[in-house]
Structures are given as structure tokens and as C-alpha cells.
Write an enzyme that holds these catalytic residues in place. Structure first.
Site, short mmCIF file in Angstrom:
data_model
loop_
_atom_site.label_atom_id
_atom_site.label_comp_id
_atom_site.label_asym_id
_atom_site.label_seq_id
_atom_site.Cartn_x
_atom_site.Cartn_y
_atom_site.Cartn_z
N ASP A 77 0.87 -1.17 0.00
CA ASP A 77 0.00 0.00 0.00
C ASP A 77 0.92 1.23 0.00
OD1 ASP A 77 -2.16 1.69 0.01
OD2 ASP A 77 -3.27 0.59 1.52
N GLU A 96 -10.83 6.59 3.53
CA GLU A 96 -9.75 6.05 4.37
C GLU A 96 -9.86 6.57 5.81
OE1 GLU A 96 -5.95 5.28 2.61
OE2 GLU A 96 -6.63 6.00 0.67
C1 BGC Z 1 -5.16 2.95 0.07
C2 BGC Z 1 -5.30 1.90 -1.02
C3 BGC Z 1 -5.11 2.53 -2.36
C4 BGC Z 1 -3.76 3.21 -2.38
C5 BGC Z 1 -3.43 3.83 -3.71
C6 BGC Z 1 -3.90 3.77 -0.07
O1 BGC Z 1 -3.84 4.83 0.81
O2 BGC Z 1 -5.14 2.31 1.34
O3 BGC Z 1 -6.55 1.28 -0.92
O4 BGC Z 1 -5.20 1.54 -3.35
O5 BGC Z 1 -3.74 4.24 -1.39
O6 BGC Z 1 -4.18 4.95 -3.95
#
Ligand code: BGC
Length: 617
Positions: free
Chosen positions: A311, A498
Site C-alpha cells: 500500500d 480512508e
Molecule cells: C489505500 C489503497 C489505495 C492506495 C493507492 C492507499 O492509501 O489504502 O486502498 O489503493 O492508497 O491509492
């Protein structure tokens, strides 16, 4: 198969002599590692993907291998020339500057980057990845589906598969060939800000829908309108204490294995191309560095042959080369991680702290996906797909998903279906006429938007289109129409994504109850004895016991996306409700006191409505 033994012998020589012969046929600027040879002798189809992958890895330098493992954004992380100098393997687009003007402009930008990759010694094409989690949601004008919680409410794998296939087409149309979707978390604490990204608290339902999603996205991967899918976030993302994004998961291995692993097993069986590791830790170890779960369980025991991707900035955040040793293959080297990752992994390999076999394994997994995608033959996006973005047939499937996602939680006094001839309908609430508010986070922008966006219809648009009588929009319940035959009040959460959506100490603004402003809309009309239909727009079940009691009908509409007018088709009786709760519905905020949240799994807390609950009219 080999019609001519001489061709076979020549081909074998090519394979054994490797670099020299293959490179001599490579024309600078043409993509194909060895395609000229294959084409010339018509033996391309005789080579299995595994043979191609092995031949290619044998030819690569350490720098080229580490390059393949590197993923960057197309801005910020790189400067001109980095793609070819640093042998970058993939590019990600999330928040940030638009890659270009319109979808054709996006494709053009990615063509430029692709050409840089193709101009390298081995000409290995790039993959382009995007967070297309409910449609190609980074593109203003794409078809936006209900977030996964709504897709969970449909309990319908066919609509999930169709939505994924459409998303794949629109993702390819904007220049990408890899999506970071689906999220297959099993959320069990609504305090988590990402509950809506996942289908359900039910492992069984999630298993069914992940299979459909992988089939829809990946189909026949070598076609020009399919993309590599990514199951995320491995593992325990939705099961952290207090529902904290990236927190600690205190489930034991038995619980992990019974409740969280089955959807991953199904995704692997469907040949999913990628799995993203999670920000949380489990049994005291950061998931990015959890060798037992990544290497032993996912790769070795389950037989996952795709790529494990970190991630955001996962390399420097979670133990650098420990994560490579644990089984991570692709590093999202963003926000300053690019050079740190490339240098430090190289040093670690030289010092034998990371074995070259581990690096080779990572690179093989990446190349395998590139070959499966047909990228060596066809490295560029197809410009004819642009016309499909947001097309009517795509939107019709999204509208079907909206209808099927609606869950009727209460129905009294025959308020539904609303007769089209009703004399006066009053619609209340800013969520009723705002495509951004109805779509949640990850829509156009990372944290969503709070205004209309291209091609979307609102709930009010749908009501106005169906009603034959008067429709009044009393946005803030200021006018109080005492003569209304029915009042439709649309309330709910404002977009978040998030950790910004986490509820709790030190975290974002959201609450698990309705805002006092929205409560007032309901109180105002209730005090005037109106017939009230409440529509809740939310990324998770909220504690709404009081509002349900105040309403004649109460509908959980989740985050429907761009086809808001689909709700009216159910309100006015063209379709009945079929959606069923994908989560148990909490009775009171007391359910959330424990660090485990309202863990309905063990029946210790009785929900207001059980998982699967639904009414019809
Ligand atoms: C998120 C992911 C995402 C990634 C790329 C991260 O902060 O947890 O789900 O795919 O960012 O954008």
C-alpha cells in the site's frame, strides 16, 4: 505443432543463446522483447507464458529487476527520463494532477510514458494502475456504481460481474490496465472509515461477490477491455480494534483463517492478478512484513501466482527489505520512496540480505501479469474505447445496481409505492440533489466531491422525472409545506475516504448518528404530521433507531453513485425492493463501546435488524 524441425532447432538456439540473439532482433522503440523473432517464424504461440517469463528474467540485470518491482506516480515521484533510466515497472494514478485533457488526453500521456519504457534495452512495457473502486471513479464523466456496500446489498453476483466488466472497459478507455479493486475486507466495526469499500460483514457473501468481481474485471485478460484486479487489503483491514484504519487486529489465526481468508482463497482460484497488503498489523507484526501470511499462506499454501503490492509508501513505512523478504513483489514507491527503495534493495541483494531468487520470483510474478495482459504485443490503450465511457448501456447497468441495492427497513401506512399522480411531493435535504454527496469518497477526488459531476443524475432528478404532480424542493426544511401529500427526506453522511472516515478519538469528523441538522429536517415535518419517507445515504449502517420510528418508510440507499435517478424507479413502483442488508444494523451507540465494536458475529449484541433483513411493499 512444430511444422518444421529446423524452426524448432532455431527456436531452441534462440532460447539458449538468450540475450545476444534476442537483442539483435530488437528494434529500438518497438516494444517487443522477442516478438520479432516469434513473428518472423510464426512460433509465438508455441512459447508458454512461463517460458517467456523465465527467458526474460534470465536476461535482466539486477537494476532492471528492481525497476520492474517499482511503482511510481506519473507526477511528483519521477522527473523526465526516470521511467527508462530507472526501469520503472508500473505507474499509479490516484489524487493529483489530471494526466491530460479528456480520456484521449489521458491515453496520450500514458502512451508517452509507455514509449519511454519500450525504448529501454529490453522494452518491457509498463502497467498503469488506478483506484477504480466503483467505476473508473478518478475520471469525471465515468459511470459510477454504488460503492461495494451497496453491491453487497444486491446480493447479486451477476450485477457485480457486469459492473466490474464495465469498470474494466472504462479503466482501459482512460489508459489503465490494472485496478486496485475489489476491497474484500470483512468489516466488523462501523467506526472504520472504509466500511463502504467492502461488500459485507458476511464472509460467504463476500466470497460470492469477489469471484464475480474478478471474473468481470479480468475476463480474458488479453483482450483490450479487461484489467488486472487487486484484492485488498491483505488482511485484517476491517477488523482492527476500534475500527481504526491501519490499526491492530487482535483476531487470532483461527479467526483470520475462518472469517477473513476465504474470499482471498476464492480470488486466487479465480486467478486474480494482484493482492495489496494492508496497513494494519496482526499478531504484533505489520501485515506488509508478515511472512507467515504472505509467503507461507497466500503464496505457498494457497498457490497465488500473481503480484503482492504494497500500500501507499509501504516500503519505508513497514520495514523496508523485511517486506520484500516477507513476499512483497511490487513497491508503491511514492512520496520520496523511489530512490530509497531502489538503492536499499540493491545493497541488500549484494549483501545477500535479500536473495536474488526472491527478487527473481517477484519479477516473474510481475512479468506473468504483463504477458497475460498481452502487453508485449499490445502495449497501448485502445482509442476506440473512449466512446464507451459513461455510455447509456453502462449507465443502465449502474441504475439496475442502484435499484437492487436499496434496502427497505420500515414500511407503514402504505406510503409506498408513491403514486405518480400524487398532487404534492416535497423533497428535503441537500443529499437529494447533489451527485457528489450521494456518491461518497473515491468519486472524482480521493475524498469525494460535494457538488454534481459530469453525467450523473440526482435523486431529485429521478423524482421529478417520474412524478406527474407538483414536486417542491425544500432543501433545508425551511418552508414547511403543511399541504404535502408525502415528504421525501434525504439525509446522511458527507463523503470521506480512508482514515478521514474513522469515527473515534483523534480521528475525522464523522459520527455514527445523524447530524442535528438532518435530525431537524425530520423533526420539522414530523411535527407537521407529514407522511415521511426517509432515504439514508451512508457508507455504513448508522444508529438511526429514532429516525426509523419517526418515518413511515425508511430506506437504506448506501452510496448509489452516478445513477441517483434509479431510486425513483423503486419509489414510484416500477420495481419493488429486492436489496437485503449486507450488515447487521445497530440499535444504539452503546453497541460501539467495546474495542471490537458491535461484533454481531458472536450474538453478544442484538442488532436492530439482522444481516439479510429486507422488506418489500
Ligand atoms: C489505500 C489503497 C489505495 C492506495 C493507492 C492507499 O492509501 O489504502 O486502498 O489503493 O492508497 O491509492
Amino acid at each position: 505443432m512444430f511444422k518444421d524441425v529446423n524452426i524448432l532447432l532455431f527456436f531452441l538456439r534462440c532460447h539458449l543463446l538468450g540475450i545476444a540473439i534476442l537483442l539483435s532482433f530488437q528494434v529500438k522503440g518497438q516494444s517487443k522483447l522477442s516478438i520479432p523473432i516469434y513473428d518472423k517464424f510464426g512460433i509465438d504461440s508455441l512459447f508458454s507464458i512461463e517460458d517467456k517469463v523465465n527467458a526474460l528474467v534470465d536476461m535482466m540485470t539486477l537494476e532492471e529487476k528492481i525497476g520492474q518491482m517499482t511503482q511510481v506516480r506519473h507526477f511528483d515521484d519521477i522527473t523526465d527520463g526516470d521511467i527508462d533510466k530507472k526501469f520503472i515497472g508500473s505507474v499509479i494514478h490516484t489524487q493529483g494532477p489530471s494526466p491530460g485533457e479528456g480520456a484521449a488526453g489521458w491515453q496520450a500521456k500514458f502512451r508517452i510514458l509507455q514509449n519511454q519504457a519500450l525504448s529501454t534495452r529490453l522494452g518491457i512495457p509498463l502497467m498503469f494502475a488506478v483506484d477504480a473502486i466503483h467505476g473508473q471513479n478518478t475520471y469525471n464523466g465515468a459511470t459510477i456504481f454504488p460503492h461495494n456496500i451497496g453491491m453487497g446489498a444486491t446480493h447479486n453476483p451477476s450485477v457485480v460481474e457486469a459492473a466490474a466488466a464495465i469498470t474494466a472497459t472504462e479503466v482501459q478507455a482512460t489508459g489503465f490496465n490494472w485496478t486496485f479493486s475489489p476491497c474484500i475486507a470483512i468489516p466488523y466495526n462501523e467506526k472504520w472509515g472504509r466500511v463502504y469499500e467492502a461488500y459485507s460483514e458476511s464472509t460467504d457473501l463476500t466470497c460470492e461477490l469477489v469471484k464475480a468481481s474478478v471474473r468481470g474485471h479480468q475476463g480474458d485478460l488479453s483482450k483490450n477491455n479487461t484489467v488486472v484486479a487487486t484484492a485488498k487489503h491483505f488482511i485484517g483491514d476491517g477488523s482492527t480494534d476500534y475500527g481504526r484504519e491501519g490499526g491492530f487486529t487482535s483476531l487470532n489465526m483461527k479467526e483470520v483463517s475462518e472469517r477473513l481468508l476465504p474470499p482471498y482463497r476464492d480470488a486466487v482460484n479465480e486467478k486474480i492478478g494482484a493482492i495489496m497488503v494492508s496497513f494494519n498489523s496482526l499478531s504484533g507484526t505489520a501485515m506488509h512484513a508478515h511472512k507467515e501470511l504472505i509467503m507461507d499462506t497466500l503464496k505457498n499454501a494457497m498457490g497465488f501466482d500473481g503480484m503482492v503490492v504494497t500500500d501507499w509508501k509501504g516500503y519505508s513505512r513497514f520495514g523496508k527489505n523485511d517486506i520484500i523478504n516477507a513476499g512483497v513483489d511490487v513497491v508503491m514507491a511514492v512520496d520520496g520512496d523511489l530512490d530509497i527503495f531502489q538503492k536499499e534493495l540493491k545493497v541488500a541483494v549484494i549483501r545477500q540480505e535479500v536473495s536474488e531468487e526472491r527478487v527473481d520470483d517477484a519479477v516473474k510474478r510481475i512479468l506473468r501479469q504483463k504477458f497475460r495482459l498481452g502487453l508485449f504485443e499490445n502495449p497501448f490503450p485502445d482509442s476506440s474505447l473512449v466512446a464507451h465511457i459513461g455510455s447509456q448501456d453502462h449507465r443502465d447497468i449502474a441504475r439496475q445496481a442502484v435499484r437492487e441495492s436499496l434496502v427497505l427497513l420500515k414500511h407503514e401506512n402504505n406510503v409506498l409505492p408513491i403514486k405518480k399522480e400524487t398532487k404534492k411531493i416535497v423533497v428535503v435535504g441537500e443529499h437529494a440533489d447533489n451527485a457528489g454527496l450521494q456518491s461518497g469518497g473515491w468519486t472524482v477526488a480521493w475524498q469525494g466531491v460535494q457538488e454534481n459531476y459530469s453525467g450523473a443524475t440526482t435523486i431529485l432528478d429521478g423524482i421529478k422525472a417520474k412524478a406527474k404532480g407538483e414536486v417542491i424542493y425544500d432543501i433545508n426544511a425551511h418552508e414547511i409545506h403543511t399541504d404535502a401529500d408525502v415528504v421525501i427526506i434525504v439525509v446522511g453522511e458527507t463523503p470521506y475516504a480512508e482514515f478521514m472516515g474513522d469515527v473515534g478519538e483523534g480521528r475525522g469528523a464523522p459520527k455514527l448518528t445523524l447530524s442535528s441538522k438532518h435530525q431537524k429536517y425530520i423533526d420539522t415535518y414530523k411535527n407537521n404530521n407529514a407522511k415521511i419517507i426517509t432515504i439514508l445515504i451512508s457508507g455504513r449502517p448508522l444508529v438511526t433507531t429514532k429516525q426509523i420510528n419517526q418515518s413511515d418508510a425508511f430506506i437504506a440507499a448506501w452510496l448509489p453513485g452516478s445513477e441517483g435517478d434509479g431510486i425513483a424507479e423503486v419509489l414510484f413502483g416500477e420495481y419493488n425492493f429486492t436489496g437485503k442488508l449486507p450488515h447487521s444494523w445497530p440499535k444504539s451507540v452503546d453497541c460501539f463501546k467495546d474495542k471490537f465494536g458491535p461484533n454481531f458475529w458472536d450474538d453478544s449484541i442484538k442488532p436492530l435488524f439482522e444481516f439479510g433483513f429486507r422488506l418489500k411493499y
